[in-house]
Motif scaffolding. Structure first.
Motif, PDB file in Angstrom:
ATOM      1  N   LEU A 175     -37.980 -41.021  31.644  1.00  0.00           N
ATOM      2  CA  LEU A 175     -39.014 -39.997  31.530  1.00  0.00           C
ATOM      3  C   LEU A 175     -40.341 -40.590  31.061  1.00  0.00           C
ATOM      4  CD1 LEU A 175     -36.875 -37.166  29.894  1.00  0.00           C
ATOM      5  CD2 LEU A 175     -37.891 -37.113  32.183  1.00  0.00           C
ATOM      6  N   ALA A 176     -40.275 -41.624  30.228  1.00  0.00           N
ATOM      7  CA  ALA A 176     -41.499 -42.246  29.713  1.00  0.00           C
ATOM      8  C   ALA A 176     -42.331 -42.877  30.821  1.00  0.00           C
ATOM      9  CB  ALA A 176     -41.143 -43.290  28.658  1.00  0.00           C
ATOM     10  N   ARG A 177     -41.732 -43.114  31.972  1.00  0.00           N
ATOM     11  CA  ARG A 177     -42.497 -43.649  33.100  1.00  0.00           C
ATOM     12  C   ARG A 177     -43.374 -42.589  33.756  1.00  0.00           C
ATOM     13  NH1 ARG A 177     -37.774 -46.998  33.603  1.00  0.00           N
ATOM     14  NH2 ARG A 177     -36.690 -45.546  35.005  1.00  0.00           N
ATOM     15  N   GLU A 178     -43.105 -41.326  33.436  1.00  0.00           N
ATOM     16  CA  GLU A 178     -43.957 -40.237  33.921  1.00  0.00           C
ATOM     17  C   GLU A 178     -45.225 -40.206  33.057  1.00  0.00           C
ATOM     18  OE1 GLU A 178     -43.570 -38.027  36.330  1.00  0.00           O
ATOM     19  OE2 GLU A 178     -41.464 -38.231  36.919  1.00  0.00           O
ATOM     20  N   PRO A 179     -46.412 -40.364  33.640  1.00  0.00           N
ATOM     21  CA  PRO A 179     -47.633 -40.465  32.840  1.00  0.00           C
ATOM     22  C   PRO A 179     -47.893 -39.277  31.904  1.00  0.00           C
ATOM     23  CG  PRO A 179     -48.069 -41.092  35.105  1.00  0.00           C
ATOM     24  CD  PRO A 179     -46.677 -40.536  35.077  1.00  0.00           C
ATOM     25  N   LYS A 180     -47.442 -38.095  32.289  1.00  0.00           N
ATOM     26  CA  LYS A 180     -47.731 -36.914  31.469  1.00  0.00           C
ATOM     27  C   LYS A 180     -46.591 -36.526  30.530  1.00  0.00           C
ATOM     28  CE  LYS A 180     -51.302 -34.837  34.374  1.00  0.00           C
ATOM     29  NZ  LYS A 180     -51.788 -33.598  35.060  1.00  0.00           N
ATOM     30  N   PHE A 181     -45.529 -37.303  30.497  1.00  0.00           N
ATOM     31  CA  PHE A 181     -44.442 -37.021  29.560  1.00  0.00           C
ATOM     32  C   PHE A 181     -44.836 -37.579  28.194  1.00  0.00           C
ATOM     33  CE2 PHE A 181     -40.324 -37.843  27.477  1.00  0.00           C
ATOM     34  CZ  PHE A 181     -39.763 -36.577  27.584  1.00  0.00           C
ATOM     35  N   LYS A 182     -44.970 -36.702  27.188  1.00  0.00           N
ATOM     36  CA  LYS A 182     -45.562 -37.099  25.912  1.00  0.00           C
ATOM     37  C   LYS A 182     -44.645 -36.934  24.710  1.00  0.00           C
ATOM     38  CE  LYS A 182     -49.397 -38.175  27.907  1.00  0.00           C
ATOM     39  NZ  LYS A 182     -49.788 -39.604  27.993  1.00  0.00           N
ATOM     40  N   GLY A 183     -43.512 -36.268  24.856  1.00  0.00           N
ATOM     41  CA  GLY A 183     -42.649 -36.084  23.701  1.00  0.00           C
ATOM     42  C   GLY A 183     -41.457 -35.211  24.021  1.00  0.00           C
ATOM     43  N   VAL A 184     -40.637 -34.983  22.998  1.00  0.00           N
ATOM     44  CA  VAL A 184     -39.447 -34.145  23.160  1.00  0.00           C
ATOM     45  C   VAL A 184     -39.394 -33.081  22.072  1.00  0.00           C
ATOM     46  CG1 VAL A 184     -38.170 -36.068  24.183  1.00  0.00           C
ATOM     47  CG2 VAL A 184     -37.884 -35.544  21.758  1.00  0.00           C
TER      48      VAL A 184
END
Length: 278
Positions: free
Chosen positions: A96-105
């Motif tokens: 998921l961290a490879r998705e540029p807009k994924f910022k947290g959980v």
């Protein structure tokens, strides 16, 4: 002009079938809410960007939000859900961290049967993965979760943590609900890596709330977190249960009127941009 960011809002489609809490009796909420619904409200309040936060405890919804974000410039970041205790959680987080807009959980701590869940040492592999990938953690808590969250904070001092909705004070209970909440927020604010969202307060108040209803709670958060660790969020469309976007935005501006322009810019955007690495 500084970028203005709504640090906490939701999009959803009930037809997806994984929002266990979203039932037809919640008539104000039980429909699809997407970027086109929020656009006029953002325009009216000059909100440039938003952080979209998970509302279902599924990977499917996280991917749904990331799909929305790819085609929507106003979405600056997505806070998703991950099964943090699963063996494959670190690998899932890495993907998921490879998705540029994924910022947290955000685990939905308020809904879990065990108030001490967050203090489980078995969370370590997943949390270390969050730290490795420079991701943030949203803590959806009530005052009763503070002690367990404090254990978690001390265990992972490098993790950026934000308390959602000011830990949902029992505003409608008046004085009876004040002290446990106030003491808990003072305790959490002692940790410099912990931030707090000015969001969700209207939902915890009785109908007919006013600026005066919310002021003691906002003043308390401001006194302990300061303008450098607070970020404004709408919690829209949940906000529609007991308020509306334009009113909450206007009241928040009134409640923070004592701040300087620079401090207001931080609460209404700069802090969220820095915290979430937007």
């Amino acid at each position: 002009m500084a970028t203005r960011i709504d640090a906490h809002q939701h999009y959803w489609n009930p037809d997806r079938g994984d929002y266990g809490w979203l039932t037809p009796d919640l008539t104000a909420l039980y429909r699809t809410f997407g970027p086109a619904d929020l656009a006029p409200l953002r325009t009216a309040t000059r909100i440039d960007k938003t952080v979209v936060v998970q509302a279902a405890a599924t990977i499917g919804e996280t991917r749904y939000l990331l799909d929305l974000a790819r085609n929507e410039a106003s979405i600056a970041g997505v806070v998703g859900w991950v099964p943090l205790l699963d063996d494959d959680a670190p690998a899932l987080i890495a993907g998921l961290a490879r998705e540029p807009k994924f910022k947290g959980v955000r685990p939905m701590l308020q809904d879990l049967p065990d108030d001490n869940w967050i203090a489980n040492p078995a969370l370590a592999p997943a949390i270390e993965a969050l730290i490795t990938h420079d991701l943030a953690f949203d803590a959806l808590i009530f005052a009763r979760h503070v002690d367990a969250l404090e254990t978690f904070i001390q265990r992972f001092p490098q993790l950026r943590i934000v308390v959602d909705h000011g830990a949902k004070p029992a505003i409608r209970d008046g004085a009876a609900g004040w002290q446990p909440w106030a003491d808990g927020m003072e305790k959490l604010a002692r940790f410099p890596q912990v931030h707090c969202k000015l969001s969700g307060l209207a939902t915890e108040a009785a109908p007919g709330w006013t600026e005066g209803t919310l002021r003691p709670y906002v003043d308390h958060l401001l006194a302990h977190f300061g303008p450098t660790r607070l970020m404004w969020g709408s919690d829209w469309p949940v906000l529609n249960l007991n308020g509306d976007y334009l009113t909450w935005h206007a009241v928040a501006n009134e409640l923070l009127a004592s701040l300087s322009e620079t401090q207001c810019d931080a609460v209404f955007g700069g802090n969220a941009a820095a915290f979430y690495r937007l």
